[in-house]
Design an enzyme around this catalytic site. Sequence first.
Site, short mmCIF file in Angstrom:
data_model
loop_
_atom_site.label_atom_id
_atom_site.label_comp_id
_atom_site.label_asym_id
_atom_site.label_seq_id
_atom_site.Cartn_x
_atom_site.Cartn_y
_atom_site.Cartn_z
N SER A 129 -35.81 -33.75 27.21
CA SER A 129 -36.72 -32.67 27.62
C SER A 129 -35.96 -31.55 28.31
O SER A 129 -34.95 -31.78 28.95
CB SER A 129 -37.78 -33.21 28.58
OG SER A 129 -38.51 -32.13 29.09
N LYS A 157 -41.38 -39.74 26.59
CA LYS A 157 -41.24 -38.31 26.31
C LYS A 157 -42.59 -37.73 25.85
O LYS A 157 -43.00 -36.64 26.23
CB LYS A 157 -40.16 -38.07 25.24
CG LYS A 157 -40.04 -36.63 24.75
CD LYS A 157 -39.57 -35.72 25.86
CE LYS A 157 -39.57 -34.24 25.62
NZ LYS A 157 -39.71 -33.59 24.39
N HIS A 171 -44.78 -37.45 28.85
CA HIS A 171 -44.24 -36.32 29.61
C HIS A 171 -44.80 -35.01 29.05
O HIS A 171 -45.26 -34.14 29.78
CB HIS A 171 -42.71 -36.34 29.53
CG HIS A 171 -42.05 -35.02 29.87
ND1 HIS A 171 -42.06 -33.93 29.01
CD2 HIS A 171 -41.38 -34.61 30.96
CE1 HIS A 171 -41.42 -32.93 29.57
NE2 HIS A 171 -40.99 -33.32 30.76
N ASN A 172 -44.76 -34.88 27.73
CA ASN A 172 -45.26 -33.65 27.11
C ASN A 172 -46.77 -33.50 27.31
O ASN A 172 -47.27 -32.39 27.49
CB ASN A 172 -44.94 -33.63 25.61
CG ASN A 172 -43.48 -33.30 25.36
OD1 ASN A 172 -42.65 -33.47 26.23
ND2 ASN A 172 -43.17 -32.83 24.17
N GLU A 217 -47.26 -32.24 30.64
CA GLU A 217 -46.84 -30.82 30.60
C GLU A 217 -48.01 -29.94 30.12
O GLU A 217 -48.27 -28.87 30.67
CB GLU A 217 -45.63 -30.72 29.68
CG GLU A 217 -45.10 -29.34 29.42
CD GLU A 217 -43.97 -29.41 28.36
OE1 GLU A 217 -43.06 -30.24 28.50
OE2 GLU A 217 -44.03 -28.62 27.40
P1 NBP Z 1 -35.84 -28.30 14.20
O1 NBP Z 1 -36.85 -29.27 14.66
O2 NBP Z 1 -36.26 -26.92 13.87
O3 NBP Z 1 -35.08 -28.94 12.93
C1 NBP Z 1 -34.07 -28.22 12.26
C2 NBP Z 1 -32.88 -29.11 11.96
O4 NBP Z 1 -33.30 -30.21 11.13
C3 NBP Z 1 -31.84 -28.36 11.16
O5 NBP Z 1 -30.57 -28.78 11.58
C4 NBP Z 1 -32.14 -28.79 9.74
O6 NBP Z 1 -31.06 -28.65 8.86
C5 NBP Z 1 -32.45 -30.23 9.97
N1 NBP Z 1 -33.09 -30.89 8.82
C6 NBP Z 1 -34.32 -30.72 8.28
BR1 NBP Z 1 -35.52 -29.47 8.82
N2 NBP Z 1 -34.57 -31.52 7.24
C7 NBP Z 1 -33.43 -32.23 7.11
C8 NBP Z 1 -33.06 -33.23 6.20
N3 NBP Z 1 -33.89 -33.70 5.26
N4 NBP Z 1 -31.82 -33.74 6.31
C9 NBP Z 1 -30.96 -33.31 7.24
N5 NBP Z 1 -31.28 -32.35 8.16
C10 NBP Z 1 -32.50 -31.83 8.10
O7 NBP Z 1 -34.62 -28.23 15.26
P2 NBP Z 1 -34.68 -28.13 16.86
O8 NBP Z 1 -35.68 -27.14 17.32
O9 NBP Z 1 -33.26 -27.99 17.27
O10 NBP Z 1 -35.20 -29.58 17.31
C11 NBP Z 1 -34.52 -30.77 16.99
C12 NBP Z 1 -35.36 -31.93 17.50
O11 NBP Z 1 -35.49 -31.82 18.92
C13 NBP Z 1 -36.79 -31.96 16.95
O12 NBP Z 1 -37.21 -33.29 16.80
C14 NBP Z 1 -37.60 -31.29 18.03
O13 NBP Z 1 -38.96 -31.66 18.03
C15 NBP Z 1 -36.89 -31.80 19.28
N6 NBP Z 1 -37.04 -30.97 20.48
C16 NBP Z 1 -37.04 -29.63 20.39
C17 NBP Z 1 -37.18 -28.87 21.55
C18 NBP Z 1 -37.14 -27.38 21.50
O14 NBP Z 1 -37.36 -26.76 22.55
N7 NBP Z 1 -36.87 -26.78 20.34
C19 NBP Z 1 -37.31 -29.50 22.79
C20 NBP Z 1 -37.27 -30.86 22.85
C21 NBP Z 1 -37.13 -31.60 21.69
P3 NBP Z 1 -30.94 -27.32 7.96
O15 NBP Z 1 -30.30 -26.29 8.83
O16 NBP Z 1 -30.09 -27.74 6.83
O17 NBP Z 1 -32.33 -26.92 7.53
#
Ligand code: NBP
Length: 466
Positions: A126, A181, A184-185, A188
């Site tokens: 988080s 988590k 937690h959300n 939130e």
């Molecule tokens: P995203 O949730 O937007 O996912 C994008 C990533 O997933 C890219 O690297 C993409 O690769 C990859 N991907 C996908 Br889409 N399909 C794929 C597949 N079939 N095989 C391999 N890679 C694949 O990224 P994020 O916002 O960095 O979040 C990552 C995780 O962390 C998620 O579970 C999210 O819920 C969680 N999270 C996010 C936040 C936040 O604030 N953003 C906070 C806390 C937790 P590509 O570039 O090739 O499309």
Amino acid sequence: MNQIGIIGLAVMGRSLALNMADHGYKVAGYNRSYEVTKQMVEKNPHENFIPYETLEEFVKSLEKPRKVMLMVKAGKAVDAVIEQLLPLLENGDIIMDGGNSFFEDTIRREAYVKRQGLHYFGIGISGGEEGARKGPSIMPGGDCEAYEEIRSILENIAAKSEDGTPCCTYIGENGAGHYVKMVHNGIEYADMQLIAEAYLVLKHIGKFNNQEIGKIFEEYQKGELSSFLIRITSEIFQEMDDMSTQSLVDMIKDSAQQKGTGRWTNMEALKQGIDVSMIAAAGNARLMSNKETRKTAEEHYPRIKIAKIPNHETLIEDVRKSLYAAKIIAYAQGFDLLKQASTAYDWNLPLGKIASIFRAGCIIQAKFLNDITRAYEHEKNLSHLLLDEVFEKRVISYENALRQIAAQAMLSGIPVPAMANAISYLDLFTKNHVGANLIQAQRDYFGAHTFERIDKDGSFHHEWGK
Ligand code: NBP
């Protein structure tokens, strides 16, 4: 050799990789689309971060037992990456999923990966982008023995609370980390909704402008409400729009989005039979904010006169007390769900420690989490946070303010569903008579469902109206 590998270099994976690299770990990075990896290296070159174009090269570069953290989109992508990884990994290697996966998926994946002789961790992370980059709150769930292999990395990159303790602790087996988590959300959601309701009251009843509201939240931040969300709220109200002379907050469309975790918390609470009405209210408020008929309905329904306020100082202080009392109730609901899950899934969740790892790095970080930790340290088997002596005293002393503010808002036609649910919950929780005797009478009347008598043990059925 690299000490850890990260798959998925979008916002979260990239930030976490750089955080690890900053802490001296040699980090391998791989992203499905190599273009993303190249862009990352161009923008943020780091001597400890080594990019790879193929998964095979990436895996080969890792020291054994290999530690691979998945930071890909929650859902099918996680399963797809696991399938690609398994033929490349060996017994004893560790796969960690640091995304927001649904805990039931994590339980399934953990069992599946374990059958292949590997370890699997579902890790709640988080704090958004900034947390991941500078130190998030980390909630690891998985094989207790294998945890030692990853503990030092996770603790080193985690946020540190004021006393220097890492905001990371082993949560429990299989899906426990992702479950915590998720809750937690959910908490939130309720916390954010309460702050939004306080804003509506200050704006529409108090008639304060955005600058003044920003200052009020700045003052709140100096006291017991001190938290990340109150701080950013005060900053948001001071922010002017670059493209007009308005406050930026007034230029933002009044409809809120949500991803999965808040909704999952509510579905899971229903399944576990736990009332998390404030989290539900917060989720519903976001849903209602997207109703396209709202504007038309406002024109159809008569305007309600805004209730008179005694004076500004009293209003500001009563809103502060309302926020605090309602916040305690929201957290009590969330921790009640965690307590139930701990038994239902046999996780033995360390509730006090869980509150303590929320103290820094995450979105709900707040001063008052110390009190939740204290409450569980004081009484390990505490049945409910509202029965802790300290919280009980605070809720009792602020309860009147909460009732006043919620009542004034309702009389003025200002939606305060989270505050209203806080009061209803408190009344259901603290009253010996809640009307369920009549419900049972009705159930027996129309369905012969029987009822229990107060003067005799056992279930009875009555021939009504004979
Ligand atoms: P995203 O949730 O937007 O996912 C994008 C990533 O997933 C890219 O690297 C993409 O690769 C990859 N991907 C996908 Br889409 N399909 C794929 C597949 N079939 N095989 C391999 N890679 C694949 O990224 P994020 O916002 O960095 O979040 C990552 C995780 O962390 C998620 O579970 C999210 O819920 C969680 N999270 C996010 C936040 C936040 O604030 N953003 C906070 C806390 C937790 P590509 O570039 O090739 O499309």
